[in-house]
Design an enzyme around this catalytic site. Sequence first.
Site, mmCIF file in Angstrom:
data_model
loop_
_atom_site.group_PDB
_atom_site.id
_atom_site.type_symbol
_atom_site.label_atom_id
_atom_site.label_comp_id
_atom_site.label_asym_id
_atom_site.label_seq_id
_atom_site.Cartn_x
_atom_site.Cartn_y
_atom_site.Cartn_z
ATOM 1 N N ASP A 18 6.105 -5.522 10.668
ATOM 2 C CA ASP A 18 5.292 -4.320 10.502
ATOM 3 C C ASP A 18 4.313 -4.301 11.673
ATOM 4 O O ASP A 18 3.404 -5.127 11.757
ATOM 5 C CB ASP A 18 4.555 -4.360 9.154
ATOM 6 C CG ASP A 18 3.814 -3.064 8.878
ATOM 7 O OD1 ASP A 18 3.317 -2.446 9.835
ATOM 8 O OD2 ASP A 18 3.710 -2.680 7.691
ATOM 9 N N ARG A 41 17.807 16.594 5.669
ATOM 10 C CA ARG A 41 17.612 15.239 5.139
ATOM 11 C C ARG A 41 18.448 14.240 5.942
ATOM 12 O O ARG A 41 18.128 13.064 6.023
ATOM 13 C CB ARG A 41 17.955 15.161 3.639
ATOM 14 C CG ARG A 41 17.856 13.740 3.066
ATOM 15 C CD ARG A 41 17.748 13.718 1.539
ATOM 16 N NE ARG A 41 18.756 14.499 0.900
ATOM 17 C CZ ARG A 41 20.044 14.118 0.740
ATOM 18 N NH1 ARG A 41 20.445 12.942 1.166
ATOM 19 N NH2 ARG A 41 20.907 14.916 0.151
ATOM 20 N N LYS A 66 -1.111 5.879 10.961
ATOM 21 C CA LYS A 66 -2.218 5.144 11.576
ATOM 22 C C LYS A 66 -2.315 5.441 13.077
ATOM 23 O O LYS A 66 -2.463 6.575 13.448
ATOM 24 C CB LYS A 66 -2.043 3.662 11.263
ATOM 25 C CG LYS A 66 -1.733 3.385 9.783
ATOM 26 C CD LYS A 66 -2.921 3.697 8.909
ATOM 27 C CE LYS A 66 -2.617 3.933 7.444
ATOM 28 N NZ LYS A 66 -1.561 3.243 6.799
ATOM 29 N N TYR A 117 0.145 -5.638 3.896
ATOM 30 C CA TYR A 117 -0.467 -4.454 3.283
ATOM 31 C C TYR A 117 -0.144 -4.510 1.782
ATOM 32 O O TYR A 117 1.001 -4.799 1.409
ATOM 33 C CB TYR A 117 0.077 -3.179 3.936
ATOM 34 C CG TYR A 117 -0.307 -1.951 3.175
ATOM 35 C CD1 TYR A 117 -1.651 -1.646 2.946
ATOM 36 C CD2 TYR A 117 0.647 -1.093 2.635
ATOM 37 C CE1 TYR A 117 -2.020 -0.526 2.217
ATOM 38 C CE2 TYR A 117 0.291 0.027 1.908
ATOM 39 C CZ TYR A 117 -1.047 0.299 1.705
ATOM 40 O OH TYR A 117 -1.413 1.394 0.977
#
Length: 398
Positions: A188, A63, A213, A116
């Site tokens: 973004d 992590r 994407k 978005y």
Amino acid sequence: MESGQKKTSELRKTTRAIHAGLEHSIYGEVSVPIFQSSTFAFPSAEDGAARFSGKQAGYVYSRLDNPTVRALEESVANLEGGFAGVAAASGMAAVSSVYLSFLSRGDHVVATSCLYGSSRTVLESELSRYGVEATFVDSSELSNIEEAMRAETKMLFVETPMNPSLRLTDLAGAAAIAKKHGALLAVDNTFSSPYLQRPIELGAHIVIHSLTKFINGHADVIGGMVVTADKEHYERVKKVAILFGTTMDPHQAWLILRGMRTLGLRIERAQENAMKLAQFLQSHPEVTWVSYPGLPDHPQHELAKRQMEGFGAMISFGVKGGLEGGIKLMNSVRLITLAVSLGGVESLVEHPASMTHAAIAPAKRLEAGISDDLVRFSVGCEDFEDLKNDLDRALRAK
Ligand code: LCS
């Protein structure tokens, strides 16, 4: 951590994407290994303590850091021209970790109204619970940004091209406004990928990606990334990502590294198809309007030429009959798939008003340029003639 930028910075972007993540090969491998290990042994208790305190380099726990994930972080940061990257479990984990890293009670955010859907909803409905206020503006006009800035504005968050209106934000102009007001500029960059646009070169502090994407490009994995321009912001995001657990799994990172190798090939092909399809749609009798930054009549075509190295593979358009017409079209395509998401080798269509942006109130959606008749088209790498024929048939069938 140092980014792997130096070794490959003299190479061009297509080459760097193909060689992504191989700076630290151990056995001469040409594919980055998947270090599927949640934890890493310490040579001694003293070494363990030294790694925890940051005095000794080395892996501790996945992590916190993992070699496969780090390879992806270095690769995306390298393509963006940033200091370093922090991988995230999803694009939304990347967006959320940026919000959580830099926004506190009493802070204000100015954001693109046409973000978005979930990036906007988190600000509107979740961060508002923690006393963070957001103003949404049409950032395609710099004057709208300037007017919304306040003394307590901590962050300017923009998308360009915007999802799904495909309007643009002038990044150099936005960076100048953010600088003047002492705010962070977060961008973004999902719709362009670093192959077409590098916001840090234009003055952004932070770049966010949904790797799901274009960067991955094969509709088979979810992932996100934050790239920062400097060390201080990197360390802040890294800390928050570890604490809140927004981090990425090594198998996920490996899949994305594999997808990323063909970034240049895919984008070149998809945007060539997109340009021809945008022209085809524009001339089609059943189509009422087309928004694609590559079309000379896009209101920001000149800006697109200036700040992007290609016009991308996203198109939005309206069809005769408005919403009903769009629904019929989406139900009539056969090769093109009716699905959300974007940026893969396969072409997808979706309806933002009822799908990706449905959580935004209708009046706010309209204000943001998301009309009910808007069909969003993510153009893939198929043969152009096949895509054109499928669209033509579906448009005439409706
Ligand atoms: N930013 C942008 C611009 C996006 O388009 C998306 C997802 C995200 C962030 C979030 O990324 P994720 O967590 O899904 O990896 N966009 C989607 C879309 O337009 N259709 O489905 C998902």
